[in-house]
Enzyme design. Structure first.
Site: not given
Length: 276
Positions: A8, A133
């Site tokens: 990401k 995350d």
């Protein structure tokens, strides 16, 4: 079973305040990119966790999030033995959540291999216990994350972005960056998300990472990478997360290819990626 573990980037990252427990309240827009690790998980009859990788810089296995997922879930099945091979393509300690995405896909893999019947919410909860995350990687699209990263709001992005990702091997401690933050709470993610939903290209100019002040002050050479990307036509260039990966967003393939051609031999890792 083979799982692709996508990295990401943070299109925006704002820190709102420091909490009494030491964590920071954040407000960030995250997006998956086409760069991925590949995780292979095979049942064995020994009951043991056997791990291998061509990457020799992963540290002690007990600290690896893939192992920690197995350790949490192993008592939920009668036959917990697995052979795990991890092909690392995502740079380590790079602001790309390589360890987090590997952990999320390990949870998904074991849920299927061991017939655990865990719901998405249950898998996200397990992930959140290991890292802020990780829950993002149970969403399907772009998402805004708040709290310490566990409060997620998915939305549809309609804006095309061509991205050049650069990592020069610098490793930065997230804890160090957070400890030295001075800037809090000024990115208007509501307005940015509204622009992304209607393909308003002006959104790109508003992408910002408040951590960059601390990062560039202590690692000024990363500013040179940002400048190089802008000089080669990037509409904006940011450090992802707490660093040290830097990316540039391009409007055309021609500008992207030109930047790639001129920078690919100057840094350890230079990759053209897409949002997925």
């Amino acid at each position: 079973m083979k799982r692709q573990c996508f990295a990401k980037i943070n299109l925006t990252l704002d820190s709102l305040s420091q909490r009494p427990d030491g964590y920071h309240e954040i407000d960030t827009i995250m997006a998956r990119i086409s760069l991925f690790d590949e995780l292979t998980v095979i049942k064995n009859e020994t009951g043991a966790f056997n791990f291998s990788s061509f990457d020799t810089d992963l540290g002690p296995i007990e600290d690896n999030l893939v192992y920690k997922v197995w350790d949490i879930l192993k008592d939920r099945t009668a036959s917990a033995g697995v052979d795990v091979f991890l092909e690392k393509n995502i740079p380590i300690a790079a602001g790309l959540a390589g360890g987090s995405t590997d952990a999320a896909e390990m949870i998904k893999a074991l849920n299927i291999l061991w017939d655990l019947a865990l719901t998405d919410d249950e898998m996200m909860e397990i992930g959140a216990s290991l890292g802020a995350d990780i829950p993002f990687f149970f969403t399907d699209g772009m998402a805004r994350a708040r709290g310490i990263g566990e409060r997620l709001e998915e939305f549809e992005n309609k804006l095309d972005m061509k991205i050049l990702l650069i990592n020069d091997g610098t490793e930065i401690s997230s804890a160090f960056v957070y400890e030295n933050l001075k800037d809090y709470g000024h990115i208007d993610n509501d307005a940015i998300i509204d622009k992304l939903r209607i393909s308003d290209r002006s959104a790109i100019g508003h992408f910002e990472n408040v951590m960059e002040e601390v990062i560039v002050e202590n690692f000024p050479h990363l500013s040179d990478i940002k400048t190089a990307l802008l000089d080669y036509g990037a509409e904006n260039s940011l450090i992802s997360g707490s660093g040290a990966s830097v990316y540039g967003i391009f409007k055309s393939h021609e500008d992207l290819d030109k930047a790639y051609k001129n920078l690919k031999d100057k840094y350890d890792f230079v990759e053209k990626v897409e949002l997925i």
